[in-house]
Design a protein around this motif. Sequence first.
Motif, PDB file in Angstrom:
ATOM      1  N   ARG A   1       1.091  -1.261   0.303  1.00  0.00           N
ATOM      2  CA  ARG A   1       0.214  -0.005  -0.222  1.00  0.00           C
ATOM      3  C   ARG A   1       0.441   1.007  -0.561  1.00  0.00           C
ATOM      4  NH1 ARG A   1      -5.837  -0.504   3.993  1.00  0.00           N
ATOM      5  NH2 ARG A   1      -6.253  -1.890   2.714  1.00  0.00           N
ATOM      6  N   ARG A   2       2.129   1.262   0.930  1.00  0.00           N
ATOM      7  CA  ARG A   2       2.583   2.504   0.498  1.00  0.00           C
ATOM      8  C   ARG A   2       3.297   3.019  -0.138  1.00  0.00           C
ATOM      9  NH1 ARG A   2       6.702   1.541   5.071  1.00  0.00           N
ATOM     10  NH2 ARG A   2       4.964   1.355   6.608  1.00  0.00           N
ATOM     11  N   PRO A   3       3.765   1.961  -1.434  1.00  0.00           N
ATOM     12  CA  PRO A   3       4.161   2.944  -2.846  1.00  0.00           C
ATOM     13  C   PRO A   3       3.117   3.204  -3.621  1.00  0.00           C
ATOM     14  CG  PRO A   3       5.716   0.614  -2.196  1.00  0.00           C
ATOM     15  CD  PRO A   3       4.239   1.085  -0.918  1.00  0.00           C
ATOM     16  N   GLU A   4       1.722   2.731  -3.477  1.00  0.00           N
ATOM     17  CA  GLU A   4       0.557   3.369  -4.548  1.00  0.00           C
ATOM     18  C   GLU A   4       0.354   4.802  -3.581  1.00  0.00           C
ATOM     19  OE1 GLU A   4      -2.416   0.586  -3.508  1.00  0.00           O
ATOM     20  OE2 GLU A   4      -1.077  -0.981  -4.847  1.00  0.00           O
ATOM     21  N   GLU A   5      -0.010   4.943  -2.304  1.00  0.00           N
ATOM     22  CA  GLU A   5      -0.094   6.114  -1.992  1.00  0.00           C
ATOM     23  C   GLU A   5       0.914   7.593  -2.475  1.00  0.00           C
ATOM     24  OE1 GLU A   5      -0.056   5.242   2.511  1.00  0.00           O
ATOM     25  OE2 GLU A   5      -2.220   4.537   2.120  1.00  0.00           O
ATOM     26  N   ALA A   6       1.992   6.937  -2.659  1.00  0.00           N
ATOM     27  CA  ALA A   6       3.344   8.109  -2.404  1.00  0.00           C
ATOM     28  C   ALA A   6       3.246   7.723  -4.051  1.00  0.00           C
ATOM     29  CB  ALA A   6       4.845   7.259  -2.639  1.00  0.00           C
ATOM     30  N   ALA A   7       2.623   7.118  -5.417  1.00  0.00           N
ATOM     31  CA  ALA A   7       2.834   6.885  -6.175  1.00  0.00           C
ATOM     32  C   ALA A   7       1.612   7.990  -6.632  1.00  0.00           C
ATOM     33  CB  ALA A   7       3.058   5.966  -7.213  1.00  0.00           C
ATOM     34  N   SER A   8       0.615   8.005  -6.072  1.00  0.00           N
ATOM     35  CA  SER A   8      -0.332   9.113  -5.962  1.00  0.00           C
ATOM     36  C   SER A   8      -0.019  10.284  -6.310  1.00  0.00           C
ATOM     37  CB  SER A   8      -1.726   8.509  -5.667  1.00  0.00           C
ATOM     38  OG  SER A   8      -1.017   8.409  -4.297  1.00  0.00           O
ATOM     39  N   GLN A   9       0.783  10.999  -5.825  1.00  0.00           N
ATOM     40  CA  GLN A   9       1.077  12.411  -5.097  1.00  0.00           C
ATOM     41  C   GLN A   9       2.251  12.765  -6.570  1.00  0.00           C
ATOM     42  OE1 GLN A   9      -0.297  14.224  -3.131  1.00  0.00           O
ATOM     43  NE2 GLN A   9       0.177  16.091  -3.694  1.00  0.00           N
ATOM     44  N   SER A  10       1.692  14.288  -7.458  1.00  0.00           N
ATOM     45  CA  SER A  10       2.399  15.036  -7.938  1.00  0.00           C
ATOM     46  C   SER A  10       3.514  15.798  -7.193  1.00  0.00           C
ATOM     47  CB  SER A  10       1.278  15.344  -9.301  1.00  0.00           C
ATOM     48  OG  SER A  10       0.941  16.381  -8.744  1.00  0.00           O
ATOM     49  N   LEU A  11       4.611  16.081  -7.976  1.00  0.00           N
ATOM     50  CA  LEU A  11       5.061  16.445  -8.118  1.00  0.00           C
ATOM     51  C   LEU A  11       5.147  17.823  -6.857  1.00  0.00           C
ATOM     52  CD1 LEU A  11       8.514  17.149  -7.021  1.00  0.00           C
ATOM     53  CD2 LEU A  11       9.020  17.818  -9.186  1.00  0.00           C
ATOM     54  N   LEU A  12       4.245  19.285  -8.402  1.00  0.00           N
ATOM     55  CA  LEU A  12       3.499  19.975  -7.917  1.00  0.00           C
ATOM     56  C   LEU A  12       2.162  20.076  -7.283  1.00  0.00           C
ATOM     57  CD1 LEU A  12       4.589  21.329 -10.693  1.00  0.00           C
ATOM     58  CD2 LEU A  12       5.630  22.233  -9.304  1.00  0.00           C
ATOM     59  N   SER A  13       1.981  18.776  -6.577  1.00  0.00           N
ATOM     60  CA  SER A  13       0.186  18.647  -5.836  1.00  0.00           C
ATOM     61  C   SER A  13      -0.338  19.382  -6.959  1.00  0.00           C
ATOM     62  CB  SER A  13       0.513  18.978  -4.963  1.00  0.00           C
ATOM     63  OG  SER A  13       1.568  18.620  -4.129  1.00  0.00           O
ATOM     64  N   VAL A  14      -0.570  19.149  -8.779  1.00  0.00           N
ATOM     65  CA  VAL A  14      -1.224  19.479  -9.334  1.00  0.00           C
ATOM     66  C   VAL A  14      -2.311  18.363 -10.055  1.00  0.00           C
ATOM     67  CG1 VAL A  14      -1.042  21.663  -8.490  1.00  0.00           C
ATOM     68  CG2 VAL A  14       0.145  20.237 -10.956  1.00  0.00           C
ATOM     69  N   THR A  15      -2.991  18.556 -11.014  1.00  0.00           N
ATOM     70  CA  THR A  15      -3.481  17.782 -12.176  1.00  0.00           C
ATOM     71  C   THR A  15      -3.801  18.375 -12.992  1.00  0.00           C
ATOM     72  OG1 THR A  15      -6.216  18.402 -10.868  1.00  0.00           O
ATOM     73  CG2 THR A  15      -5.474  15.829 -10.071  1.00  0.00           C
ATOM     74  N   GLU A  16      -3.386  17.486 -14.208  1.00  0.00           N
ATOM     75  CA  GLU A  16      -3.713  18.789 -15.584  1.00  0.00           C
ATOM     76  C   GLU A  16      -5.052  19.831 -15.874  1.00  0.00           C
ATOM     77  OE1 GLU A  16      -3.914  17.452 -20.133  1.00  0.00           O
ATOM     78  OE2 GLU A  16      -2.490  16.095 -18.763  1.00  0.00           O
ATOM     79  N   ALA A  17      -5.954  19.211 -15.580  1.00  0.00           N
ATOM     80  CA  ALA A  17      -7.536  19.741 -15.585  1.00  0.00           C
ATOM     81  C   ALA A  17      -7.267  21.221 -14.343  1.00  0.00           C
ATOM     82  CB  ALA A  17      -8.552  19.058 -15.211  1.00  0.00           C
ATOM     83  N   ASP A  18      -6.888  20.755 -13.486  1.00  0.00           N
ATOM     84  CA  ASP A  18      -6.696  21.978 -12.624  1.00  0.00           C
ATOM     85  C   ASP A  18      -6.122  23.529 -13.326  1.00  0.00           C
ATOM     86  OD1 ASP A  18      -8.631  21.173 -10.882  1.00  0.00           O
ATOM     87  OD2 ASP A  18      -6.897  19.956  -9.866  1.00  0.00           O
ATOM     88  N   ILE A  19      -4.596  23.170 -13.932  1.00  0.00           N
ATOM     89  CA  ILE A  19      -3.953  24.021 -15.017  1.00  0.00           C
ATOM     90  C   ILE A  19      -5.113  25.156 -15.379  1.00  0.00           C
ATOM     91  CG2 ILE A  19      -1.946  24.507 -15.553  1.00  0.00           C
ATOM     92  CD1 ILE A  19      -1.080  22.333 -14.518  1.00  0.00           C
TER      93      ILE A  19
ATOM     94  N   ALA B   1       1.883  17.047 -14.553  1.00  0.00           N
ATOM     95  CA  ALA B   1       0.892  16.154 -13.141  1.00  0.00           C
ATOM     96  C   ALA B   1       0.967  14.901 -12.785  1.00  0.00           C
ATOM     97  CB  ALA B   1      -0.235  16.489 -14.182  1.00  0.00           C
ATOM     98  N   SER B   2       2.493  14.157 -13.703  1.00  0.00           N
ATOM     99  CA  SER B   2       2.509  12.973 -13.215  1.00  0.00           C
ATOM    100  C   SER B   2       3.722  12.957 -12.917  1.00  0.00           C
ATOM    101  CB  SER B   2       2.232  12.366 -14.661  1.00  0.00           C
ATOM    102  OG  SER B   2       3.359  12.582 -15.713  1.00  0.00           O
ATOM    103  N   GLU B   3       4.245  13.364 -12.715  1.00  0.00           N
ATOM    104  CA  GLU B   3       5.364  13.481 -12.109  1.00  0.00           C
ATOM    105  C   GLU B   3       5.949  13.865 -11.021  1.00  0.00           C
ATOM    106  OE1 GLU B   3       9.642  12.184 -12.671  1.00  0.00           O
ATOM    107  OE2 GLU B   3       8.408  13.531 -14.360  1.00  0.00           O
ATOM    108  N   THR B   4       6.804  11.961 -10.265  1.00  0.00           N
ATOM    109  CA  THR B   4       6.212  12.360  -8.311  1.00  0.00           C
ATOM    110  C   THR B   4       7.711  12.526  -8.124  1.00  0.00           C
ATOM    111  OG1 THR B   4       7.082   9.803  -8.708  1.00  0.00           O
ATOM    112  CG2 THR B   4       5.253  10.535  -8.447  1.00  0.00           C
ATOM    113  N   GLY B   5       8.639  12.290  -8.319  1.00  0.00           N
ATOM    114  CA  GLY B   5      10.004  12.755  -7.727  1.00  0.00           C
ATOM    115  C   GLY B   5      10.586  12.444  -6.465  1.00  0.00           C
ATOM    116  N   GLU B   6      10.201  11.098  -6.645  1.00  0.00           N
ATOM    117  CA  GLU B   6      10.413  10.434  -5.006  1.00  0.00           C
ATOM    118  C   GLU B   6      11.646  10.461  -4.691  1.00  0.00           C
ATOM    119  OE1 GLU B   6       9.541   6.620  -5.770  1.00  0.00           O
ATOM    120  OE2 GLU B   6       7.158   7.153  -6.688  1.00  0.00           O
TER     121      GLU B   6
END
Length: 197
Positions: free
Chosen positions: A26-44, A88-93
């Motif tokens: 579960r932990r990697p799924e939660e980390a992967a869902s958060q984008s680097l800038l914390s935005v979605t494409e539709a919100d920009i 929107a998709s870059e996670t920057g882990e």
Amino acid sequence: MAIARSTIGFVAIAALLAIAALALVRRPEEAASQSLLSVTEADIDAVTIQRPEQTLTFERQADGWQMRQPQVTPAESGAVVFLLNLLASETGEKQLAIAPDEAGEFGFDSPLAEIEVTADGEVRSLVLGDYDFSNQFIYALMDPGPSPEAAEESLPVYLVSPNFEAAVSRPLEEWKADADGAVPLPTEELTPINPVP
């Protein structure tokens, strides 16, 4: 009686291992869902790309994207959406911490580009520096402020996809749609598929 104790021990160990495995999955799924800038494409709503040679500004309109700088013209939506999708998709882990006086060593004194997005009234920025030593990632600063070299604390440096270079370095003409909203065709001479004899 000894068999029953060992069976209970094995069941307890198996249950602990199952709980641990579930937590790790579960932990990697939660980390992967958060984008680097914390935005979605539709919100920009707007994006500015400051490149060494030129600054480009785009705004979302009801019928697509509009270039506002250096010219006012309909934008090639595919070019803009490609960049927004990366943002929107870059996670920057992967992250490094550097001292502000080391910013130049990572290319932030003369960056590849500075990208600023406005999403739901909030402004976020990403500065793209040099490639890392393996040439597989680009160093990036998120929301660095006006001058990374003058920061008082260490700077978090992320490793982002090299696709960002292709997204921000395209020529000006590739950012513009023609008057009908279609992408301009190449200017070189095309060979007909079925030449007339």
